[in-house]
Design a protein around this motif. Sequence first.
Motif, PDB file in Angstrom:
ATOM      1  N   PHE A 165       0.814  -1.405   0.007  1.00  0.00           N
ATOM      2  CA  PHE A 165       0.004   0.071   0.100  1.00  0.00           C
ATOM      3  C   PHE A 165       0.849   1.316  -0.009  1.00  0.00           C
ATOM      4  CE2 PHE A 165      -2.408   3.162   2.668  1.00  0.00           C
ATOM      5  CZ  PHE A 165      -3.496   3.274   1.708  1.00  0.00           C
ATOM      6  N   ILE A 166       0.732   2.241  -0.993  1.00  0.00           N
ATOM      7  CA  ILE A 166       1.380   3.394  -0.992  1.00  0.00           C
ATOM      8  C   ILE A 166       0.773   4.618  -1.077  1.00  0.00           C
ATOM      9  CG2 ILE A 166       2.812   4.871  -2.497  1.00  0.00           C
ATOM     10  CD1 ILE A 166       3.562   2.210  -4.194  1.00  0.00           C
ATOM     11  N   VAL A 167       1.036   5.551   0.138  1.00  0.00           N
ATOM     12  CA  VAL A 167       0.622   6.634   0.449  1.00  0.00           C
ATOM     13  C   VAL A 167       1.482   7.684   0.644  1.00  0.00           C
ATOM     14  CG1 VAL A 167      -0.895   7.965   2.027  1.00  0.00           C
ATOM     15  CG2 VAL A 167      -1.471   5.679   1.659  1.00  0.00           C
ATOM     16  N   MET A 168       1.406   8.805  -0.160  1.00  0.00           N
ATOM     17  CA  MET A 168       2.323   9.942  -0.004  1.00  0.00           C
ATOM     18  C   MET A 168       1.526  11.269  -0.007  1.00  0.00           C
ATOM     19  SD  MET A 168       5.215   9.103  -3.244  1.00  0.00           S
ATOM     20  CE  MET A 168       5.309   7.430  -3.789  1.00  0.00           C
ATOM     21  N   MET A 169       1.928  11.976   1.064  1.00  0.00           N
ATOM     22  CA  MET A 169       1.214  13.183   1.602  1.00  0.00           C
ATOM     23  C   MET A 169       2.246  14.370   1.449  1.00  0.00           C
ATOM     24  SD  MET A 169      -1.730  14.151   4.139  1.00  0.00           S
ATOM     25  CE  MET A 169      -0.769  14.066   5.586  1.00  0.00           C
ATOM     26  N   LYS A 170       2.219  15.437   1.139  1.00  0.00           N
ATOM     27  CA  LYS A 170       2.842  16.663   1.176  1.00  0.00           C
ATOM     28  C   LYS A 170       2.171  17.595   1.876  1.00  0.00           C
ATOM     29  CE  LYS A 170       6.317  19.646  -0.634  1.00  0.00           C
ATOM     30  NZ  LYS A 170       6.929  19.916  -1.621  1.00  0.00           N
ATOM     31  N   CYS A 171       2.610  18.506   2.954  1.00  0.00           N
ATOM     32  CA  CYS A 171       2.041  19.641   3.521  1.00  0.00           C
ATOM     33  C   CYS A 171       3.168  20.674   3.461  1.00  0.00           C
ATOM     34  CB  CYS A 171       1.501  19.451   4.899  1.00  0.00           C
ATOM     35  SG  CYS A 171       0.218  18.161   5.113  1.00  0.00           S
ATOM     36  N   SER A 172       2.691  21.840   3.270  1.00  0.00           N
ATOM     37  CA  SER A 172       3.622  23.062   3.524  1.00  0.00           C
ATOM     38  C   SER A 172       3.767  23.204   4.790  1.00  0.00           C
ATOM     39  CB  SER A 172       3.137  24.205   2.473  1.00  0.00           C
ATOM     40  OG  SER A 172       2.071  24.556   3.211  1.00  0.00           O
ATOM     41  N   GLU A 173       5.355  23.501   5.312  1.00  0.00           N
ATOM     42  CA  GLU A 173       5.403  24.055   6.557  1.00  0.00           C
ATOM     43  C   GLU A 173       6.329  25.358   6.526  1.00  0.00           C
ATOM     44  OE1 GLU A 173       7.970  20.978   8.543  1.00  0.00           O
ATOM     45  OE2 GLU A 173       6.469  19.328   7.912  1.00  0.00           O
ATOM     46  N   GLU A 174       5.374  26.636   6.635  1.00  0.00           N
ATOM     47  CA  GLU A 174       5.954  27.625   6.746  1.00  0.00           C
ATOM     48  C   GLU A 174       6.426  28.232   7.906  1.00  0.00           C
ATOM     49  OE1 GLU A 174       3.218  30.110   4.566  1.00  0.00           O
ATOM     50  OE2 GLU A 174       2.760  28.816   3.048  1.00  0.00           O
ATOM     51  N   ALA A 175       7.519  28.806   7.940  1.00  0.00           N
ATOM     52  CA  ALA A 175       7.839  29.491   9.112  1.00  0.00           C
ATOM     53  C   ALA A 175       7.003  30.576   9.804  1.00  0.00           C
ATOM     54  CB  ALA A 175       9.138  30.489   8.973  1.00  0.00           C
ATOM     55  N   GLY A 176       6.713  30.556  11.061  1.00  0.00           N
ATOM     56  CA  GLY A 176       5.695  31.245  11.487  1.00  0.00           C
ATOM     57  C   GLY A 176       4.344  30.761  11.728  1.00  0.00           C
ATOM     58  N   VAL A 177       3.989  29.751  10.904  1.00  0.00           N
ATOM     59  CA  VAL A 177       2.652  29.261  10.587  1.00  0.00           C
ATOM     60  C   VAL A 177       2.525  27.992  11.633  1.00  0.00           C
ATOM     61  CG1 VAL A 177       1.077  28.217   9.263  1.00  0.00           C
ATOM     62  CG2 VAL A 177       2.282  30.095   8.361  1.00  0.00           C
ATOM     63  N   GLN A 178       1.539  27.814  12.655  1.00  0.00           N
ATOM     64  CA  GLN A 178       1.515  26.726  13.358  1.00  0.00           C
ATOM     65  C   GLN A 178       1.116  25.442  12.915  1.00  0.00           C
ATOM     66  OE1 GLN A 178      -1.070  27.692  16.778  1.00  0.00           O
ATOM     67  NE2 GLN A 178      -0.407  25.900  17.912  1.00  0.00           N
ATOM     68  N   ASN A 179      -0.098  25.517  12.226  1.00  0.00           N
ATOM     69  CA  ASN A 179      -0.464  24.316  11.288  1.00  0.00           C
ATOM     70  C   ASN A 179      -0.259  24.378  10.051  1.00  0.00           C
ATOM     71  OD1 ASN A 179      -1.943  23.638  13.628  1.00  0.00           O
ATOM     72  ND2 ASN A 179      -3.623  24.879  13.135  1.00  0.00           N
ATOM     73  N   PRO A 180       0.494  23.065   9.537  1.00  0.00           N
ATOM     74  CA  PRO A 180       0.754  22.746   7.984  1.00  0.00           C
ATOM     75  C   PRO A 180      -0.381  22.917   7.312  1.00  0.00           C
ATOM     76  CG  PRO A 180       1.099  20.720   9.303  1.00  0.00           C
ATOM     77  CD  PRO A 180       0.840  21.985  10.525  1.00  0.00           C
ATOM     78  N   VAL A 181      -0.323  23.300   6.079  1.00  0.00           N
ATOM     79  CA  VAL A 181      -1.188  23.386   4.978  1.00  0.00           C
ATOM     80  C   VAL A 181      -1.296  22.208   4.061  1.00  0.00           C
ATOM     81  CG1 VAL A 181      -2.401  24.784   3.159  1.00  0.00           C
ATOM     82  CG2 VAL A 181      -1.131  25.918   5.308  1.00  0.00           C
ATOM     83  N   PHE A 182      -2.069  21.505   3.832  1.00  0.00           N
ATOM     84  CA  PHE A 182      -2.263  20.467   2.935  1.00  0.00           C
ATOM     85  C   PHE A 182      -1.894  20.942   1.383  1.00  0.00           C
ATOM     86  CE2 PHE A 182      -4.647  17.835  -0.065  1.00  0.00           C
ATOM     87  CZ  PHE A 182      -4.145  16.601  -0.064  1.00  0.00           C
ATOM     88  N   GLN A 183      -1.067  20.116   0.724  1.00  0.00           N
ATOM     89  CA  GLN A 183      -0.897  20.208  -0.381  1.00  0.00           C
ATOM     90  C   GLN A 183      -1.424  19.170  -1.597  1.00  0.00           C
ATOM     91  OE1 GLN A 183       3.402  21.375  -0.641  1.00  0.00           O
ATOM     92  NE2 GLN A 183       2.800  23.260  -1.099  1.00  0.00           N
ATOM     93  N   ARG A 184      -0.965  17.886  -1.259  1.00  0.00           N
ATOM     94  CA  ARG A 184      -1.072  16.913  -2.393  1.00  0.00           C
ATOM     95  C   ARG A 184      -1.080  15.559  -1.525  1.00  0.00           C
ATOM     96  NH1 ARG A 184       4.560  18.421  -4.179  1.00  0.00           N
ATOM     97  NH2 ARG A 184       3.318  20.332  -4.936  1.00  0.00           N
ATOM     98  N   LEU A 185      -1.893  14.595  -2.173  1.00  0.00           N
ATOM     99  CA  LEU A 185      -2.021  13.183  -1.684  1.00  0.00           C
ATOM    100  C   LEU A 185      -2.121  12.156  -2.759  1.00  0.00           C
ATOM    101  CD1 LEU A 185      -2.765  11.444   0.796  1.00  0.00           C
ATOM    102  CD2 LEU A 185      -4.959  11.773   0.140  1.00  0.00           C
ATOM    103  N   VAL A 232      -4.103  16.843  -5.995  1.00  0.00           N
ATOM    104  CA  VAL A 232      -3.039  17.817  -6.107  1.00  0.00           C
ATOM    105  C   VAL A 232      -3.760  19.245  -6.150  1.00  0.00           C
ATOM    106  CG1 VAL A 232      -1.732  16.136  -7.117  1.00  0.00           C
ATOM    107  CG2 VAL A 232      -2.856  17.596  -8.534  1.00  0.00           C
ATOM    108  N   GLU A 233      -2.680  20.064  -5.984  1.00  0.00           N
ATOM    109  CA  GLU A 233      -3.196  21.545  -5.757  1.00  0.00           C
ATOM    110  C   GLU A 233      -3.384  22.186  -7.343  1.00  0.00           C
ATOM    111  OE1 GLU A 233       1.241  21.749  -5.408  1.00  0.00           O
ATOM    112  OE2 GLU A 233      -0.466  20.485  -4.673  1.00  0.00           O
TER     113      GLU A 233
END
Length: 90
Positions: free
Chosen positions: A7-27, A81-82
Amino acid sequence: MRMNPTFIVMMKCSEEAGVQNPVFQRLYICLGALKKGWKEGCRRILGLDGCFIKGFHTGQLLTAIGVDPNNQMYLVAYALVESECKDTWC
């Protein structure tokens, strides 16, 4: 993952400096049983398609579809994806 190691799952979230919660980008999701079923029982044809997602959460839904022996569609993998660009293929 223990029950289905292919089973393959790849997820990417953006981790910006100063932002507490990461933002979902793609799955990306590919179930191991579906991939094995396509390799063993379907024709060696793989179609790729996408559709736009509109509303509050925007993006694109991309799919990889095979053809089974009864000429029916057979889902192999899908991704959310975005946008369809070079960065989303990495």
